[in-house]
Design a protein around this motif. Structure first.
Motif, PDB file in Angstrom:
ATOM      1  N   GLN A 143       0.856  -1.171   0.000  1.00  0.00           N
ATOM      2  CA  GLN A 143       0.000   0.000   0.000  1.00  0.00           C
ATOM      3  C   GLN A 143       0.898   1.229   0.000  1.00  0.00           C
ATOM      4  O   GLN A 143       1.483   1.590   1.012  1.00  0.00           O
ATOM      5  CB  GLN A 143      -0.906  -0.011   1.240  1.00  0.00           C
ATOM      6  N   HIS A 146      -8.456  -2.265  -0.366  1.00  0.00           N
ATOM      7  CA  HIS A 146      -8.564  -2.280   1.088  1.00  0.00           C
ATOM      8  C   HIS A 146      -9.995  -2.541   1.540  1.00  0.00           C
ATOM      9  O   HIS A 146     -10.229  -3.032   2.638  1.00  0.00           O
ATOM     10  CB  HIS A 146      -8.056  -0.941   1.642  1.00  0.00           C
ATOM     11  N   LEU A 189      -6.444   3.961   6.158  1.00  0.00           N
ATOM     12  CA  LEU A 189      -5.363   3.303   5.420  1.00  0.00           C
ATOM     13  C   LEU A 189      -4.040   4.024   5.675  1.00  0.00           C
ATOM     14  O   LEU A 189      -3.981   5.254   5.689  1.00  0.00           O
ATOM     15  CB  LEU A 189      -5.689   3.313   3.923  1.00  0.00           C
TER      16      LEU A 189
END
Length: 363
Positions: free
Chosen positions: A109, A191, A285
C-alpha cells in the motif's frame, strides 16, 4: 313476413352484441374512440363489472402484480443471449480496467497507487451506471405502447407496473454490477472488504436503473427517453466526479459548482457512489512511504495516510453510511417519480360530438 324479418333482424343484432353487460352500458354511454379504435362503452362496461365485484380488492391488486412479475421474469429468461452478452461485457470491462490501471495490483500500500485507484473506481462507477440506465430505458421504450394499451383497458395501474419492474429488473441490474465488482476486486488489491465493494456497486446499479424508469415514464416517447437519459447521466458524471486538483483549503469558501447546479449535483448517483467507495477504500489506510512512491501531482501528493488523501479530496467529513443513505433516498425518489409520471400519462378518452356520432352510426 314482418315478424320473421323482425326476428331475423333481432337475432342478427343479438349476434353482434359482445355481451349483456356491454350492451347495457352501450345504451347508456356515448361512443368514444380509444386506442385500437375500441368504443368507449366497452371500457365502461368492463369497469362497471369490476366495480360490482365487492371485496377482495387487495387480492386482485396482488394478483395483477404477480402476473406482471411473472411476465417480466419470463421476458428476462427469453433474453438469455442478451443476458450472456451483458455478463461477458461486465467481466471484460473489469479485466480491461484492472489490466490498464495495473499500478493498483502492487502488493504494498503506497501513495503511488492512489491516482490509479481513484481512476479505477470512477471509471467503473460511470460504466455500470450508464449500462444500467440504458438497459432500463431500452426496455421501457419497447414496452411503452403495450403498457399504454393495457392500461387503457384498465388491466393494471401505474404503481403496479412500476413496482413489478422494480422487483423484476433492479435485482438483475444489481447482479451484473456485482459481477463486475467481484471480478475487479479479485484482480486488484483493494482495502475495502469484498462484500462492501460488491454491495456498493449493486446499489449504484439499482439507483441508475430506477433513474431509467423515472426518465422513461416522464419522457413523451421512447426515442426522447433514450436521448434524455444518457445526456442526464453525463451531467451527473461531470458534477459527481471528484476534481483531481482537490478541494480548496479550509480557509477558502470556494465552490467549483455553480449554485444553480447544486441540486443537480446532489441528485447525482455517481457522486454518492464515488464518495462512498473512496471513503470505504481510504479510511484508516496507512501507506509505506518513499520518494519513488510519491505521486507527482494532484491533490494526493505528499500524503501519508488514507485520511489525509480524503481530506485533500474534500471528503474528510464524508462517510460511507451517509452516501448509502443518500443513494437509498434517490432510489425511492426515482420510483415515486416514475409512478407519478406514468399515472399522469394515462390514455385519455376522446368524446365525440353528436354530429360525429350520427355519422359513425349511419356509416
Amino acid at each position: 313476413s314482418s315478424s320473421s324479418s323482425s326476428s331475423s333482424s333481432s337475432s342478427s343484432s343479438f349476434c353482434c352484441r359482445p355481451s349483456m353487460p356491454v350492451a347495457a352500458a352501450a345504451a347508456a354511454a356515448p361512443t368514444a374512440i380509444l386506442p385500437k379504435n375500441r368504443p368507449k362503452f366497452v371500457f365502461q362496461a368492463e369497469e362497471a363489472v369490476r366495480r360490482r365485484k365487492n371485496g377482495g380488492g387487495r387480492l386482485r391488486s396482488i394478483s395483477r402484480l404477480w402476473l406482471l412479475l411473472v411476465r417480466s421474469w419470463r421476458q428476462n429468461c427469453r433474453d438469455g443471449f442478451v443476458n450472456l452478452v451483458r455478463a461477458v461485457s461486465c467481466i471484460g470491462l473489469a479485466k480491461v480496467y484492472s489490466a490498464v490501471l495495473g499500478g493498483t495490483s502492487a502488493g504494498e500500500q503506497s501513495p503511488a497507487v492512489l491516482p490509479e485507484k481513484i481512476s479505477l473506481i470512477t471509471f467503473g462507477i460511470i460504466s455500470m451506471a450508464q449500462l444500467s440506465l440504458i438497459k432500463t430505458l431500452d426496455l421501457f421504450s419497447r414496452e411503452r405502447e403495450t403498457v399504454a394499451r393495457e392500461r387503457a383497458r384498465g388491466q393494471y395501474n401505474a404503481w403496479e407496473y412500476v413496482l413489478s419492474k422494480v422487483v423484476a429488473e433492479l435485482p438483475l441490474d444489481a447482479a451484473y454490477s456485482g459481477l463486475y465488482a467481484w471480478v475487479l476486486h479479485a484482480n486488484t488489491i483493494f482495502h475495502t472488504p469484498r462484500s462492501t465493494f460488491i454491495g456498493l456497486y449493486a446499489l449504484l446499479a439499482s439507483v441508475s436503473a430506477s433513474l431509467g424508469l423515472a426518465v422513461g415514464a416522464a419522457a413523451p416517447s421512447g426515442e426522447s427517453a433514450l436521448v434524455a437519459g444518457p445526456s442526464l447521466m453525463v451531467i451527473y458524471m461531470v458534477l459527481g466526479v471528484l476534481n483531481p486538483s482537490g478541494a480548496p483549503p479550509s480557509g477558502e469558501k470556494k465552490e467549483s459548482c455553480p449554485g444553480v447546479l447544486l441540486p443537480v449535483k446532489t441528485a447525482s448517483p455517481i457522486k454518492w457512489a464515488v464518495e462512498s467507495l473512496l471513503c470505504a477504500e481510504f479510511r484508516g489506510l496507512h501507506f509505506s512511504r518513499d520518494l519513488k512512491s510519491t505521486p507527482r501531482m494532484g491533490a494526493i501528493a505528499l500524503v501519508r495516510t488514507g485520511d489525509q488523501a480524503l481530506e485533500a479530496l474534500g471528503l474528510e467529513d464524508q462517510t460511507t453510511g451517509r452516501c448509502v443513505r443518500a443513494m437509498g433516498t434517490l432510489l425511492v425518489s426515482h420510483i415515486l417519480v416514475a409512478i407519478g409520471a406514468l399515472a399522469l400519462a394515462k390514455p385519455r378518452y376522446v368524446e365525440l360530438d353528436s354530429d360525429h356520432q350520427g355519422s359513425v352510426k349511419g356509416s
